[in-house]
Design a protein around this motif. Structure first.
Motif, mmCIF file in Angstrom:
data_model
loop_
_atom_site.group_PDB
_atom_site.id
_atom_site.type_symbol
_atom_site.label_atom_id
_atom_site.label_comp_id
_atom_site.label_asym_id
_atom_site.label_seq_id
_atom_site.Cartn_x
_atom_site.Cartn_y
_atom_site.Cartn_z
ATOM 1 N N GLY A 97 0.823 -1.201 0.000
ATOM 2 C CA GLY A 97 0.000 0.000 0.000
ATOM 3 C C GLY A 97 0.856 1.248 0.000
ATOM 4 O O GLY A 97 0.487 2.289 0.541
ATOM 5 N N ASP A 104 1.814 -1.913 -4.730
ATOM 6 C CA ASP A 104 0.495 -1.278 -4.813
ATOM 7 C C ASP A 104 -0.188 -1.736 -6.097
ATOM 8 O O ASP A 104 0.451 -2.306 -6.990
ATOM 9 C CB ASP A 104 0.653 0.245 -4.808
ATOM 10 C CG ASP A 104 -0.551 0.967 -4.219
ATOM 11 O OD1 ASP A 104 -0.440 1.501 -3.106
ATOM 12 O OD2 ASP A 104 -1.605 0.993 -4.882
ATOM 13 N N ASN A 120 -1.764 -7.329 -6.282
ATOM 14 C CA ASN A 120 -3.006 -7.427 -5.532
ATOM 15 C C ASN A 120 -2.698 -8.249 -4.289
ATOM 16 O O ASN A 120 -2.425 -9.447 -4.384
ATOM 17 C CB ASN A 120 -4.081 -8.108 -6.382
ATOM 18 C CG ASN A 120 -5.412 -8.226 -5.666
ATOM 19 O OD1 ASN A 120 -5.504 -8.046 -4.450
ATOM 20 N ND2 ASN A 120 -6.457 -8.532 -6.414
ATOM 21 N N GLN A 178 -4.800 -2.388 3.166
ATOM 22 C CA GLN A 178 -6.003 -2.901 3.824
ATOM 23 C C GLN A 178 -7.249 -2.320 3.168
ATOM 24 O O GLN A 178 -7.367 -1.102 3.028
ATOM 25 C CB GLN A 178 -6.006 -2.534 5.308
ATOM 26 C CG GLN A 178 -7.296 -2.845 6.050
ATOM 27 C CD GLN A 178 -7.469 -4.327 6.358
ATOM 28 O OE1 GLN A 178 -6.661 -4.890 7.094
ATOM 29 N NE2 GLN A 178 -8.527 -4.940 5.825
ATOM 30 N N TYR A 179 -8.172 -3.175 2.785
ATOM 31 C CA TYR A 179 -9.485 -2.711 2.317
ATOM 32 C C TYR A 179 -10.281 -2.233 3.522
ATOM 33 O O TYR A 179 -10.279 -2.862 4.583
ATOM 34 C CB TYR A 179 -10.217 -3.863 1.627
ATOM 35 C CG TYR A 179 -11.686 -3.590 1.364
ATOM 36 C CD1 TYR A 179 -12.076 -2.799 0.296
ATOM 37 C CD2 TYR A 179 -12.666 -4.134 2.192
ATOM 38 C CE1 TYR A 179 -13.427 -2.549 0.048
ATOM 39 C CE2 TYR A 179 -14.015 -3.892 1.953
ATOM 40 C CZ TYR A 179 -14.386 -3.094 0.875
ATOM 41 O OH TYR A 179 -15.721 -2.850 0.651
ATOM 42 N N ALA A 234 -14.033 -1.353 4.713
ATOM 43 C CA ALA A 234 -15.477 -1.359 4.471
ATOM 44 C C ALA A 234 -16.098 -0.201 5.238
ATOM 45 O O ALA A 234 -15.789 0.018 6.411
ATOM 46 C CB ALA A 234 -16.076 -2.687 4.948
ATOM 47 N N LYS A 290 -18.941 -10.146 1.011
ATOM 48 C CA LYS A 290 -17.892 -9.416 0.294
ATOM 49 C C LYS A 290 -17.157 -8.471 1.240
ATOM 50 O O LYS A 290 -15.922 -8.372 1.196
ATOM 51 C CB LYS A 290 -18.483 -8.635 -0.872
ATOM 52 C CG LYS A 290 -17.434 -7.898 -1.698
ATOM 53 C CD LYS A 290 -18.053 -7.164 -2.877
ATOM 54 C CE LYS A 290 -16.989 -6.439 -3.695
ATOM 55 N NZ LYS A 290 -17.576 -5.704 -4.846
ATOM 56 N N ASP A 291 -17.904 -7.763 2.102
ATOM 57 C CA ASP A 291 -17.270 -6.888 3.087
ATOM 58 C C ASP A 291 -16.251 -7.667 3.909
ATOM 59 O O ASP A 291 -15.116 -7.243 4.120
ATOM 60 C CB ASP A 291 -18.315 -6.301 4.049
ATOM 61 C CG ASP A 291 -19.282 -5.334 3.389
ATOM 62 O OD1 ASP A 291 -18.896 -4.691 2.412
ATOM 63 O OD2 ASP A 291 -20.433 -5.238 3.879
ATOM 64 N N LEU A 319 -13.171 -9.302 1.706
ATOM 65 C CA LEU A 319 -12.169 -8.329 1.277
ATOM 66 C C LEU A 319 -11.346 -7.820 2.455
ATOM 67 O O LEU A 319 -10.130 -7.635 2.341
ATOM 68 C CB LEU A 319 -12.842 -7.153 0.558
ATOM 69 C CG LEU A 319 -13.245 -7.389 -0.895
ATOM 70 C CD1 LEU A 319 -14.048 -6.205 -1.436
ATOM 71 C CD2 LEU A 319 -11.998 -7.598 -1.766
ATOM 72 N N SER A 320 -12.004 -7.593 3.579
ATOM 73 C CA SER A 320 -11.287 -7.132 4.768
ATOM 74 C C SER A 320 -10.275 -8.181 5.228
ATOM 75 O O SER A 320 -9.129 -7.859 5.571
ATOM 76 C CB SER A 320 -12.275 -6.819 5.893
ATOM 77 O OG SER A 320 -13.115 -5.745 5.532
ATOM 78 N N THR A 329 -7.299 -8.806 2.367
ATOM 79 C CA THR A 329 -6.301 -7.748 2.209
ATOM 80 C C THR A 329 -5.632 -7.369 3.517
ATOM 81 O O THR A 329 -4.606 -6.686 3.511
ATOM 82 C CB THR A 329 -6.945 -6.486 1.605
ATOM 83 O OG1 THR A 329 -7.966 -6.000 2.504
ATOM 84 C CG2 THR A 329 -7.570 -6.772 0.248
ATOM 85 N N TYR A 363 -13.625 -4.497 9.399
ATOM 86 C CA TYR A 363 -12.345 -3.812 9.507
ATOM 87 C C TYR A 363 -11.712 -4.075 10.868
ATOM 88 O O TYR A 363 -10.518 -4.387 10.973
ATOM 89 C CB TYR A 363 -12.554 -2.315 9.293
ATOM 90 C CG TYR A 363 -11.292 -1.487 9.356
ATOM 91 C CD1 TYR A 363 -10.381 -1.493 8.305
ATOM 92 C CD2 TYR A 363 -11.021 -0.678 10.460
ATOM 93 C CE1 TYR A 363 -9.224 -0.718 8.353
ATOM 94 C CE2 TYR A 363 -9.873 0.095 10.517
ATOM 95 C CZ TYR A 363 -8.982 0.067 9.465
ATOM 96 O OH TYR A 363 -7.844 0.831 9.528
#
Length: 254
Positions: free
Chosen positions: A3, A27, A53, A81-82, A84, A95-96, A99-100, A103, A145
């Motif tokens: 990141g 990134d 990714n 970090q994704y 949400a 998905k929330d 992805l959390s 990542t 998160y």
């Protein structure tokens, strides 16, 4: 530096380069990464970009291989970090959550695991992970998160325990900062920065360049040679001294 092309990551990438590190910026955003590398080189530093990714193991393996091209890796900073947006637990989607997790703790674990042989080969090495006050304080409506950051905190301590014998220190930072993304949202309905700042003792977020990046550079350096397994709060007392109310954030209750 995952990141590493924007926000806190960019500030840390530039600071580590200023301290003499050859920084590998990991990134997805090639344009922002190019800008970051240009700034590093303009200041006399050395940096390279690896597009990756962090939710994909093969991308992580490629990034670690690129960063350790010389046979050793001295510093690993996991900042990707994704996030949400705040949402009640009963409305959190798969998905929330996925992805959390992918990542955050999974990516952090994979980077650490794949980098371990190179960190060990360096003799003295440092890992700096990112946790969050939302996990430590159990802030409402930040379920995915906070869960991700809580897992990273636990992973940090386990690794610090296991890897001390290998000459690898593992710490985490818990920041609250005003980044470009947050600055763009000030005054909009998605402005969670102002809500958070108003609830904090110092009424503001840290400056990424002058208040966050130097602290990460300290943990990465030999000045912190006897520091491991700790969480450094760089949040103006926000985590320990305040409570953020996200209940009026858009989408919290649908």
């Amino acid at each position: 530096m995952t990141g590493g092309a924007q926000g806190l990551g960019r500030a840390i990438s530039r600071r580590l380069a200023d301290e003499g590190a050859r920084v590998t910026v990991v990134d997805l955003n090639a344009d922002r990464a190019a800008e970051c590398i240009e700034l590093i080189e303009k200041d006399g530093g050395s940096g390279t970009f690896v597009k990756a990714n962090v939710a994909k193991r093969e991308d992580i393996a490629g990034a670690v291989q690129a960063a350790s091209a010389g046979g050793a890796l001295h510093v690993l900073v996991n900042a990707a970090q994704y996030f949400a947006m705040p949402k009640a637990l009963e409305l959190v989607t798969d998905k929330d959550w996925e992805l959390s997790e992918a990542t955050g703790p999974r990516a952090t674990f994979r980077f650490m695991q794949l980098a371990h042989p190179y960190l060990k080969a360096a003799g003295r090495a440092s890992v700096v992970n990112f946790v969050s006050g939302s996990a430590l304080a159990g802030i409402a409506f930040t379920g995915p998160y906070s869960a991700a950051k809580g897992a990273i905190g636990a992973l940090t301590k386990v690794a610090a325990n296991e890897w001390a014998a290998h000459g690898i220190r593992v710490n985490a930072v818990c920041p609250f900062a005003l980044t470009d993304v947050q600055r763009d949202m000030i005054g909009t309905e998605w402005d969670n920065y102002t809500r958070t700042a108003e609830a904090s003792p110092m009424k503001r977020g840290a400056d990424p360049d002058t208040e966050i990046a130097p602290a990460v550079a300290f943990l990465a350096s030999d000045d912190a040679a006897f520091v491991t397994g700790t969480v450094l709060h760089i949040d103006g007392g926000m985590t320990e001294l305040s409570t953020v109310d996200y209940s009026k954030s858009p989408g919290v209750f649908g």
